[in-house]
Design a protein around this motif. Structure first.
Motif, PDB file in Angstrom:
ATOM      1  N   ARG A 297       0.834  -1.208   0.000  1.00 17.43           N
ATOM      2  CA  ARG A 297       0.000   0.000   0.000  1.00 17.43           C
ATOM      3  C   ARG A 297       0.870   1.260   0.000  1.00 17.43           C
ATOM      4  O   ARG A 297       0.557   2.230  -0.691  1.00 17.43           O
ATOM      5  N   ARG A 298       1.946   1.230   0.783  1.00 22.98           N
ATOM      6  CA  ARG A 298       2.855   2.376   0.789  1.00 22.98           C
ATOM      7  C   ARG A 298       3.493   2.568  -0.578  1.00 22.98           C
ATOM      8  O   ARG A 298       3.628   3.695  -1.068  1.00 22.98           O
ATOM      9  N   ALA A 299       3.911   1.450  -1.192  1.00 21.20           N
ATOM     10  CA  ALA A 299       4.501   1.538  -2.527  1.00 21.20           C
ATOM     11  C   ALA A 299       3.478   2.065  -3.526  1.00 21.20           C
ATOM     12  O   ALA A 299       3.810   2.842  -4.431  1.00 21.20           O
ATOM     13  N   LEU A 300       2.215   1.660  -3.337  1.00 24.35           N
ATOM     14  CA  LEU A 300       1.155   2.105  -4.238  1.00 24.35           C
ATOM     15  C   LEU A 300       0.930   3.607  -4.110  1.00 24.35           C
ATOM     16  O   LEU A 300       0.794   4.318  -5.119  1.00 24.35           O
ATOM     17  N   GLU A 301       0.897   4.101  -2.872  1.00 24.75           N
ATOM     18  CA  GLU A 301       0.697   5.535  -2.667  1.00 24.75           C
ATOM     19  C   GLU A 301       1.819   6.343  -3.311  1.00 24.75           C
ATOM     20  O   GLU A 301       1.574   7.375  -3.948  1.00 24.75           O
ATOM     21  N   LYS A 302       3.047   5.858  -3.153  1.00 19.82           N
ATOM     22  CA  LYS A 302       4.184   6.542  -3.760  1.00 19.82           C
ATOM     23  C   LYS A 302       4.083   6.499  -5.275  1.00 19.82           C
ATOM     24  O   LYS A 302       4.310   7.507  -5.962  1.00 19.82           O
ATOM     25  N   ALA A 303       3.733   5.326  -5.804  1.00 23.17           N
ATOM     26  CA  ALA A 303       3.625   5.186  -7.262  1.00 23.17           C
ATOM     27  C   ALA A 303       2.514   6.053  -7.817  1.00 23.17           C
ATOM     28  O   ALA A 303       2.646   6.628  -8.907  1.00 23.17           O
TER      29      ALA A 303
END
Length: 811
Positions: A547-553
């Motif tokens: 989820r963190r990677a998704l928010e950054k992406a």
């Protein structure tokens, strides 16, 4: 695949097949048109969800607040306030996740993989004693909601399912395969709530309000969906007629509105009813005839019945084979008993033992034999791993043939005349085929296969100790094997690496079972709870990282979208137009950066955005040679405000002052030339191409995307748009990456590894080219549990075995 939807008359009788004379017509349905219709239906469903979900969520928060105010203790009140705050904080994220689950249902529908379980199918049998009370209460709530909704919206749902069937190659649709059915909405909410720390009482309050505020108004959505499909000429004259003594309606076209007529008489309907009853009498009969239907409620039990029948059938075929000279025993390393013994005949542990001298082992004696083998397997595995404390290391695989041979040799060592009943040999055969399938599963890493192969003996034991093992899909032993296999596929790689020490946990679980399992089957339930608690924690950690990677992406993609839009706006004004080098550099670099800033900060509907775009138009106009006094006066009035605007833009983005002054001086010089009616020298073609290429790459256009797209590439890119989140790709070297998110504007796929870490944002075109070149492939996978997939494989294996035996008997 045939892309024609066949419209058939429906007798209104469950399971009745339509006669050929009742066929309406065959309407050509292209792949592109099917996708277009489904996308529009998906958008209507998502739009409906976005309308009704916020009101439901707010009402839920309000209800929790009211309950909190009436709480009997401060502790309960504080807990409810915390839940209410949590729900308020995650409303937007929950709304987006809810809508995404519904949208994914249409992707699964297109791929023919949508099969959402209804409430009562989730839990059944004796395993209920192991199910958490909260899960059971939630299931009961969902079941109640879906049953009421299915009855209340029966007419609209029926019509919608007939029309959706045309988009499903004419295959029948029910509530489990209808992407807009009530159970899909309930399942979407259940998935959202799974990720929230909310107690069951609060969930039940939510489901009651969900029933009222979302499910209760589904009629609006069904009207929208049916109206849209009618406008696309999909069964526009469909009528709803309730058949007598049957709950399923009859599909009927209005005779005056169309060229089709209904010719079924009452006697024909009665005959179809009898045919339907005969057709549905035994699921195993359908399985044996090859008509596999994964939507059967008792599918796995029916599958097992079919396997048992095939095993008996294979055994009965053996006398003919043996009469032609075939003999063999497991002790000789041959096939299991079903392949080597006539019906009801025991199999000897040693060859050529006279039948009169055979001493048949009962179940308890067989369990004793397996107990000794289990101890040997434990010591063998411990010895193999003695020099390796951690990590997925290679250990010798315990093959099915080895286990069978050891068992018969152990019996022979105890009693030279020992034998096993044919019925017990069928059980041994069935467990053996289960582990044969496991060892042949391409998705399971070799290191995990080797570990799980040592469970062959314990599973043979439980098959004799607990006769309900194969009959109960939720048996703890079966679920444990499912969990071990799933964890191995998900977190252990073929290159020998693993995530979160999953391999070590699998190894510990296997060794505990080998060491501690005697005759008490509760050890399976204990290990299942322990292992699933570990993997659930791992899954939450992975989800958090993902989820963190998704928010950054998503933030990066938002910037990329802005740059793409800016590049499009600038190029639309500069393409096919001769430009001086300085102006081209100014527009494609600092001014494009300023436009991106304005777009992200204020949006494309703002005055700031409009002014920034107008500055480009004014600048380009000011460079054109002026031939009239009126244009010269207008330019003189424009120059100072335009320069001031350009200076503010450069300052806003922190552009280097020296470079900025140089560009502005160049602009002033070119404007003086324009006042003198002189045309500036255009940028050389190589320089212009380089500047435009750099700007395009900065905006997110790769050089590969600039190349012509072939028909095959375009087809794969289009199919990738329907790929569901969670789909795994395997790249060269065995590396596996999962699609965590897709940006439809930039057509980029966010790929994460097995730990949930972002690896890349891959362009759809590049993925397509990698797939064509063999550098990447989609891992088909299956949403079915390992054990069910194994039973299906065993069924097909036995079918082939029976066919081979028939051929051998004839020859």
């Amino acid at each position: 695949m045939d892309k024609y939807g066949t419209i058939m008359q429906n007798s209104g009788l469950p399971g009745a097949d339509a006669p050929k004379s009742s066929q309406y017509s065959t309407v050509a349905m292209s792949e592109q048109l099917t996708i277009e219709y489904l996308k529009h239906c998906r958008d209507l469903t998502r739009g409906f969800a976005y309308r009704v979900f916020p009101n439901f969520w707010r009402e839920w928060c309000k209800q929790i607040l009211e309950v909190a105010e009436q709480a009997k203790s401060n502790k309960d009140q504080v807990a409810l306030y915390e839940i209410q705050n949590l729900l308020n904080a995650v409303q937007q994220a929950a709304e987006q996740e809810f809508c995404q689950h519904l949208a994914n249902g249409y992707v699964k529908f297109k791929n023919k993989s949508l099969n959402t379980l209804t409430g009562e199918e989730r839990f059944s049998g004796d395993i209920l004693s192991l199910v958490e009370h909260s899960d059971l209460e939630e299931t009961i709530a969902i079941t109640s909601i879906t049953h009421r909704a299915d009855n209340f919206f029966a007419e609209n749902l029926w019509a919608l399912q007939q029309r959706l069937a045309l988009l499903n190659d004419g295959e029948k649709i029910d509530e489990r395969t209808n992407p807009a059915s009530p159970v899909q909405f309930c399942e979407a909410l259940r998935k959202v709530l799974t990720n929230l720390d909310v107690d069951v009482k609060t969930k039940i309050i939510g489901y009651k309000l969900f029933d009222q505020d979302v499910i209760g108004v589904l009629g609006e959505l069904y009207d929208e969906l049916n109206d849209y499909l009618i406008r696309q000429n999909l069964l526009p004259n469909l009528r709803f007629v309730v058949a007598q003594e049957k709950s399923e309606p009859v599909r009927e076209e209005a005779i005056q509105d169309g060229p089709f007529e209904q010719h079924q008489t009452e006697s024909e309907l009665q005959q179809q009813a009898l045919d339907a009853q005969q057709h549905q009498r035994r699921a195993s009969d359908k399985l044996l005839s090859g008509a596999l239907n994964p939507n059967d409620i008792q599918y796995q039990n029916s599958l097992l019945n079919a396997i048992r029948l095939l095993q008996t059938h294979v055994t009965q075929l053996m006398p003919a084979i043996q009469a032609s000279g075939f003999t063999g025993t497991i002790a000789q390393g041959g096939a299991p008993a079903a392949n080597s013994a006539p019906a009801n005949a025991p199999v000897a542990a040693t060859p050529n033992t006279p039948p009169a001298q055979l001493q048949v082992y009962n179940s308890n004696q067989l369990v004793g034999v397996l107990e000794q083998m289990q101890g040997q397997a434990y010591h063998l595995s411990q010895q193999a791993l003695a020099d390796h404390d951690s990590g997925p290391v290679a250990i010798p695989v315990q093959t099915v043939a080895d286990v069978s041979r050891q068992m018969m040799q152990q019996i022979a060592s105890e009693n030279v005349n020992g034998a096993v009943e044919a019925s017990d040999m069928q059980t041994i055969d069935l467990v053996g085929m289960l582990f044969e399938y496991m060892l042949s599963d391409d998705h399971l890493p070799d290191s995990v296969k080797a570990l799980l192969s040592y469970l062959h003996t314990p599973f043979l034991k439980i098959a004799f100790i607990d006769k309900g093992f194969f009959e109960q899909p939720e048996h703890p032993a079966r679920v444990l094997l499912n969990s071990l296999a799933e964890a191995g596929v998900r977190w252990v790689s073929n290159d020998g690496s693993d995530q979160y020490d999953i391999f070590t946990k699998i190894k510990t679980t296997v060794f505990r079972l080998l060491h501690e399992f005697k005759n008490d089957v509760r050890i399976f339930a204990e290990l299942l709870i322990e292992f699933n608690a570990y993997t659930n924690n791992v899954a939450r950690r992975q989800e958090l990282m993902e989820r963190r990677a998704l928010e950054k992406a998503q933030g990066e993609e938002k910037l990329r979208e802005a740059k793409l839009q800016v590049n499009h706006e600038v190029r639309s004004r500069t393409d096919n137009r001769e430009m001086p080098s300085a102006i081209l550099l100014l527009l494609l670099q600092p001014w494009s950066d300023y436009l991106s800033f304005v777009l992200l900060r204020y949006g494309d509907k703002s005055e700031s955005w409009a002014r920034a775009l107008k500055a480009i138009d004014d600048l380009l106009w000011s460079l054109e040679p002026k031939t009239t006094q009126q244009d010269k006066v207008a330019q003189m009035e424009l120059q100072e405000p335009l320069r001031a605007l350009l200076e503010r833009g450069f300052e806003t983005i922190g552009y280097e002052q020296a470079k900025g002054r140089k560009l502005l001086d160049a602009v002033a010089s070119l404007q003086r030339m324009a006042l003198l009616s002189r045309k500036a020298e255009p940028a050389p073609a190589p320089m212009r191409s380089k500047l435009e290429l750099l700007a395009a790459e900065k905006a997110g256009h790769s050089s590969a995307q600039q190349q012509p797209v072939s028909t095959e590439e375009a087809k794969i890119v289009d199919s990738l748009k329907m790929v569901e989140f969670g789909t795994w790709f395997e790249f060269g070297g065995g590396k596996r990456l999962k699609v965590a998110w897709y940006n439809k504007k930039t057509q980029h796929y966010m790929l994460v590894d097995q730990q949930g870490r972002k690896v890349s944002l891959a362009a759809g075109l590049q993925l397509a080219r990698d797939m064509i070149a063999g550098r990447a492939k989609i891992i088909a996978g299956s949403t079915k549990p390992f054990f069910e997939r194994a039973l299906e494989n065993i069924y097909h294996t036995l079918n082939e075995r029976a066919d081979n035996l028939k051929t051998g008997a004839v020859s």
